[in-house]
Every structure is written in C-alpha cells, then in structure tokens.
Design a protein around this motif. Structure first.
Motif, PDB file in Angstrom:
ATOM      1  N   GLU A 415       0.829  -1.214   0.000  1.00 48.95           N
ATOM      2  CA  GLU A 415       0.000   0.000   0.000  1.00 48.95           C
ATOM      3  C   GLU A 415       0.857   1.255   0.000  1.00 48.95           C
ATOM      4  N   LEU A 416       1.951   1.249   0.768  1.00 53.54           N
ATOM      5  CA  LEU A 416       2.853   2.405   0.766  1.00 53.54           C
ATOM      6  C   LEU A 416       3.484   2.588  -0.612  1.00 53.54           C
ATOM      7  N   ALA A 417       3.906   1.484  -1.227  1.00 56.96           N
ATOM      8  CA  ALA A 417       4.540   1.560  -2.549  1.00 56.96           C
ATOM      9  C   ALA A 417       3.563   2.101  -3.589  1.00 56.96           C
ATOM     10  N   TYR A 418       2.312   1.629  -3.555  1.00 58.84           N
ATOM     11  CA  TYR A 418       1.324   2.083  -4.534  1.00 58.84           C
ATOM     12  C   TYR A 418       0.929   3.534  -4.295  1.00 58.84           C
ATOM     13  N   ALA A 419       1.122   4.007  -3.042  1.00 56.46           N
ATOM     14  CA  ALA A 419       0.864   5.420  -2.730  1.00 56.46           C
ATOM     15  C   ALA A 419       2.088   6.292  -3.013  1.00 56.46           C
ATOM     16  N   ARG A 420       3.116   5.704  -3.649  1.00 57.52           N
ATOM     17  CA  ARG A 420       4.368   6.388  -4.005  1.00 57.52           C
ATOM     18  C   ARG A 420       5.131   6.874  -2.766  1.00 57.52           C
ATOM     19  N   HIS A 421       5.029   6.102  -1.676  1.00 59.73           N
ATOM     20  CA  HIS A 421       5.793   6.408  -0.467  1.00 59.73           C
ATOM     21  C   HIS A 421       7.041   5.520  -0.491  1.00 59.73           C
ATOM     22  N   TYR A 422       8.189   6.119  -0.825  1.00 64.10           N
ATOM     23  CA  TYR A 422       9.446   5.364  -0.874  1.00 64.10           C
ATOM     24  C   TYR A 422      10.432   5.976   0.114  1.00 64.10           C
ATOM     25  N   ALA A 423      11.227   5.157   0.800  1.00 63.67           N
ATOM     26  CA  ALA A 423      11.221   3.700   0.789  1.00 63.67           C
ATOM     27  C   ALA A 423       9.962   3.195   1.491  1.00 63.67           C
ATOM     28  N   ALA A 424       9.352   2.149   0.906  1.00 66.13           N
ATOM     29  CA  ALA A 424       8.044   1.685   1.383  1.00 66.13           C
ATOM     30  C   ALA A 424       8.170   0.747   2.580  1.00 66.13           C
ATOM     31  N   ILE A 425       9.014   1.106   3.538  1.00 67.12           N
ATOM     32  CA  ILE A 425       9.224   0.274   4.731  1.00 67.12           C
ATOM     33  C   ILE A 425       8.094   0.542   5.728  1.00 67.12           C
ATOM     34  N   ASN A 426       7.374  -0.518   6.087  1.00 69.68           N
ATOM     35  CA  ASN A 426       6.272  -0.399   7.038  1.00 69.68           C
ATOM     36  C   ASN A 426       6.845  -0.305   8.450  1.00 69.68           C
ATOM     37  N   TRP A 427       6.647   0.838   9.096  1.00 67.25           N
ATOM     38  CA  TRP A 427       7.250   1.094  10.408  1.00 67.25           C
ATOM     39  C   TRP A 427       6.582   0.275  11.516  1.00 67.25           C
ATOM     40  N   ASN A 428       5.405  -0.287  11.250  1.00 67.55           N
ATOM     41  CA  ASN A 428       4.733  -1.097  12.266  1.00 67.55           C
ATOM     42  C   ASN A 428       5.176  -2.558  12.233  1.00 67.55           C
ATOM     43  N   LEU A 429       5.699  -3.029  11.086  1.00 67.74           N
ATOM     44  CA  LEU A 429       6.114  -4.422  10.960  1.00 67.74           C
ATOM     45  C   LEU A 429       7.629  -4.590  11.036  1.00 67.74           C
ATOM     46  N   SER A 430       8.368  -3.520  10.827  1.00 71.22           N
ATOM     47  CA  SER A 430       9.840  -3.605  10.763  1.00 71.22           C
ATOM     48  C   SER A 430      10.451  -3.453  12.152  1.00 71.22           C
ATOM     49  N   TYR A 431      11.702  -3.873  12.263  1.00 74.74           N
ATOM     50  CA  TYR A 431      12.414  -3.711  13.537  1.00 74.74           C
ATOM     51  C   TYR A 431      13.918  -3.795  13.297  1.00 74.74           C
TER      52      TYR A 431
END
Length: 581
Positions: A415-431
């Motif tokens: 969803e972040l990538a399709y919204a053109r948010h790069y880098a599309a790293i999900n801050w809720n799933l990453s660590y």
C-alpha cells in the motif's frame, strides 16, 4: 571410467562410481559441463550440474577434478559482471554472443592483462596465510591487496622487483619448514561454500550509514550486520537495494541478482554501470562486483551465485575493506533448493522446501560480520537479502526462517509503494535489534538526543496506528483535539521524514546531523502545538497557520550543507502560533 547412469534435469547419477569426494567439482559429458558431487552411497554418486543438461546422454563420461567448486580471486573482479558460477559475461558476449553455450570454459579474470605490482615484503622475511605481500591499484578507487594463499607460510626466498606483471606470473617464492618452495601469483582459489578464516569477530558497534532516514533513524543496520528486505511484487526491493548500495558508507559493493527476471536484471546492470559514486564522482562500478543469474539460467547455478558472491565479499574484507553485499532475491535461491531437493526425492518440509532450508539460510547470513582479519586489519561484510514472498505473505517459510538469523527486518508494504511512499518500509512491521549495540556510537558521534528523538517518533507512530483503528470505525471528526494533533504530527513524520525522494539532490542522501535536526524540529512543532491546545485554542486554528506543511517541506528547502537555516523554522513556528487568537 565413471559414466552417466540417469539424468533428471540438473541432477545426474553415476552408478558404482569410484574416486569421487563429497562437494568435489566434476565435469560431465562431452561438453564438460560443470557439476558438483552432492551425495555418495554404495550404489550411486549424485551430481548437481550448474549448466543446462539438454542433449546430455546416458553413458557419457564424468571427469573428476580433485578440488571443490571454487571462486577465482584476484585483481579484475571489480567492475566485472559474472554469472552464478563466475563466468565473465562481457567476455562471453564478445566471444559467442548473447547466449552462454553449455561447457563454456573462459577464465574468470583476464590472465593476459598486466598490473603494476608494488611489493610490501622482502627476501628473508617470514610470511603466513592471509598476510598482505603486495598491492595493486585495481581501480582508481580501490587498492587491491594481494594475500598469501591458504597452506602457505615460511621464509621468502625470492621477490620480483616492482613493476608490471601478468596474473599468473610468479611474484614471490616462499620456502616452508619442509624446505618445499611455493610460488605465489596474483591469483588464488577459494571453495565457495567454506567461509574464509578470520583472526577474531568484533562486536557490532558502528552503524552502516545509508543516508536513508527510515533506515538510519528507525531501523539501523550495523557494519558487519545482516538485514532482510521482504516485499511483494512492485514494492521496491531492487530500487531500495540500489539506493542503499549507492549511498551506504561501505568501501566495496557486491550485488547478486539471483533468479530475477531477465529484463529487470538487464535494467539493474545497466543502471549500476551508469551510477556515479557520490563520494568520488567516478563510476560506482569501479568499486562494485556484479553477479547476474536470471530466472532462465540453470537452476543449480542460482544456488551457487549466493556462495560465489559472499566468497568474493570475504576476500575484500580480508584486505581490510568494509563490504556491503546485496542478494536479490534469496527467495529464488530457496526455490532452487526446493527444485533440486524434489529431483533428489528428499522428504519435503513446509511448502515443499527441504528440511535443511533453515540451516542453509543461517550458513549464508552467518558469513556476515565485523572482524579482525589475518592481515591484522579490520574489515566487515554486511548482508542485505531481499525476499520475494508469494502474495506478500510474510508467514511463508523463507521469510520466517530468515527472521531467525537477521537482526534488522525492513518489511516493504504494498500500500505504501502504490501510494508512491518510498522507501516503502512499514514502520509497524519492521524492527532492528542493533539499537542497543549502536547507542554508544550515536551518543558519541551525533548526539545523545538522537536516540531520544527516535524513541519519541516510534511512540507517536504507534499511537497513530491505534487511533487509526478508531478512525476507521467512527471517523476523524469525533476525536478530541489532542488526538487529532497526534494524527497530524504522525503525518508530518510519515510524509516529511520517512518518505524520501531519490531524485532530489538534497533528499536522496541525508547525513545524520540533518536527520537529527529534522527530528528535533518536528518534535518542537509537536510541543508548541500541545501548549497552544492547553491554552484552550482549537486544533483547526493550528492547521490554518500552515506550519505543518512548511515543516514537511523542510527536507527540500534546507540544503544538506546549510543546516543553520533550521533556526528560521523555529522562529516561524513561534511567530505563527503566537499570532493565534
């Protein structure tokens, strides 16, 4: 004579074979196809072939080599493009066109090229395995340090004068304790599945700075560390690795394209050839080794490409360099293991992958590290492995097993990538589990405020995640003003800080000093906004000042070389909010 008994794709069997050793390199058939012994029993020896077996027949001969599958190490690796078994693709293209013919046997390195050698040892000195005995200017950016090969130590009896030599010219001679002479050239071989030895491992306390805010601030990786980048199709795994390779503060880049689509691999290789190293304004390829193994190449070579790449990375680490290795993607490597395992009729584990998948993944990532080398220098190999889970399902075996062996996890979000948010790293799933190890470095070299600001960012983003569950149910308008402020500050963090523009000269790479100043400005905006709300003024009045949008644009408005401009934004915030009636 050993003969082919059965052929099953890349897996062949030899009945009643004699003289073979496990993991030995062999040559199969009239075309001398490269293979490796992977199983020996009373009746059969099983060999996996790294080239296409089309046209191979029963009864063709299998020839022993007496050595393991090895990488050829020496000057000329940098700037070159190899396939999974280290055949030079440029040279093959010049000799035989766009397709690699089975049995192609071309030297990995140019043996006729002359290199200017400067010796660092003299007659009478005692040298040992791993010591530097000469240096060569391999490219304008990198000095190649020739290392004493394995099983060689003793007294130097002859040394050539400084000058130009070919790869296989004898440079020095060493007499060991048994009075046996060893000839040292520029070239040595190393078995790709055997880690190169080190003096000792060092703690991972220095970050591998990439200039990418979401990585450096929220989910950093240490020099000598390992990270996984899982993401579905189109989430930007390859582009993120490009950006990381271009800007991270490693000396050498090793990029492994493992089983990716041919057109994407071609684009990757073309782009790497055109990239300019921002540190030197010279082509990035001068400190890069590229290994290309497309999806239509033989499946067994896909497995070998990973080991070839990490062996080359360790070779430059042993010279005292910091190496960043990008593997794109380890999922294709795991699929190659699954296919070969199926042809071997092994008992499958989860989703058909072999039961030894976790141990193979761990063996790969464990070759990362920050070490004292045998040459009495410090060097590191940092590994960033992309994962392509089918349907972006992070619960599949490759992703789950990789998480067990890496300490940084950068989950890419569709969803972040399709919204053109790069880098599309999900801050809720990453660590990142490196934070505690790196805290002393951040406190000493940047500021004690850096990690404090980071923690506040994470708290705000976590609070936004909880509030969004409520917003989905009842809408944003019913929230109290203080919670609306949390959502707005979280938006500033997401759009103004975590989102980065690779095509903007000041936003493509952001030094840690600017990252800290950006964080402090956003947190100052939050504090002042909270104070205004406590005075009983409406949140809508804060929005009318347009300060939230101005702070978002700071990443473009403040150049990296003029950070004093941040003071103007503090004054703007104070003036705008003090004018609220």
């Amino acid at each position: 004579m050993n003969e082919v008994y059965s052929i099953n794709g890349p897996v062949i069997k030899v009945k009643n074979a004699k003289g073979f050793k496990i993991m030995e390199k062999v040559f199969v058939g009239k075309q001398k196809l490269l293979g490796e012994v992977i199983s020996i029993s009373d009746n059969f020896t099983v060999i996996q072939v790294y080239e296409s077996t089309t046209g191979l027949q029963r009864g063709e001969k299998v020839y022993s080599s007496g050595e393991a599958i090895s990488a050829v190490l020496g000057p000329g690796l940098l700037g070159n493009i190899f396939d999974g078994i280290q055949r030079p693709l440029h040279t093959i293209f010049e000799n035989s066109g766009a397709y690699i013919k089975p049995g192609t046997n071309i030297p990995c390195l140019d043996m006729e090229k002359q290199w200017d050698v400067t010796f660092k040892v003299s007659v009478g000195e005692h040298i040992r395995f791993g010591q530097i005995f000469a240096v060569i200017q391999e490219t304008s950016l990198i000095e190649h340090r020739l290392l004493v090969p394995k099983n060689v130590s003793g007294e130097i009896v002859t040394v050539k004068p400084n000058g130009a030599y070919k790869m296989e010219d004898i440079l020095i001679q060493v007499k060991d304790s048994n009075n046996q002479l060893h000839d040292l050239t520029m070239v040595q071989k190393w078995p790709i599945k055997e880690p190169r030895p080190i003096s000792k491992r060092l703690p991972l306390t220095i970050p591998l700075v990439s200039g990418q805010r979401v990585i450096d601030t929220l989910f950093p990786i240490a020099k000598g560390g390992s990270a996984a980048v899982p993401g579905g199709f189109g989430t930007g795994k390859t582009m993120m690795q490009h950006q990381f390779a271009k800007w991270c503060d490693a000396d050498i880049i090793v990029y492994i394209g493992c089983g990716e689509r041919g057109n994407e691999m071609t684009q990757t290789l073309d782009e790497f050839s055109e990239l300019i190293d921002p540190k030197s304004n010279k082509p990035l390829i001068e400190r890069t080794v590229l290994i290309a193994n497309t999806s239509n190449m033989p499946v067994a070579a896909r497995e070998a490409s990973i080991y070839t790449g990490v062996t080359i990375a360790e070779y430059y680490r042993d010279m005292g360099y910091h190496v960043a290795l990008m593997a794109d993607s380890t999922s294709r490597w795991a699929e190659a293991l699954r296919e070969i395992s199926g042809r071997l009729e092994e008992m499958p584990a989860e989703e058909g992958f072999p039961a030894y998948l976790p141990s193979r993944i761990s063996q790969f990532y464990e070759r990362a590290g920050y070490v004292d080398t045998l040459s009495e220098r410090s060097g590191s190999v940092s590994i960033v492995g992309a994962i392509s889970p089918q349907g972006a399902d992070f619960s599949e075996p490759v992703t789950q097993n990789t998480k067990r062996f890496v300490r940084a996890f950068w989950a890419l979000d569709k969803e972040l990538a399709y919204a053109r948010h790069y880098a599309a790293i999900n801050w809720n799933l990453s660590y990142s589990e490196y934070i505690n190890d790196l805290s002393k470095w951040y406190n000493k070299n940047i500021s004690t405020e850096f990690l404090e600001a980071r923690q506040k960012f994470i708290t705000i983003l976590a609070e936004e995640n909880k509030l969004m569950e409520i917003v989905k149910l009842i809408g944003k308008d019913v929230l109290p003003d203080d919670q609306k402020l949390v959502l707005e500050i979280a938006r500033v963090i997401r759009v103004g800080y975590l989102q980065q523009n690779a095509f903007h000269k000041d936003d493509t790479f952001v030094p840690l000093e600017k990252q800290l100043k950006m964080m402090k400005l956003i947190l100052y905006l939050e504090r002042v906004s909270q104070q205004v709300l406590k005075e009983g003024k409406a949140f809508s009045l804060l929005l009318r000042t347009n300060m939230f949008e101005k702070v978002i644009k700071v990443k473009y408005e403040v150049p990296n070389d003029n950070l004093d401009l941040f003071e103007d934004y503090y004054k703007m915030i104070d003036e705008a909010f003090s004018a609220i009636k």
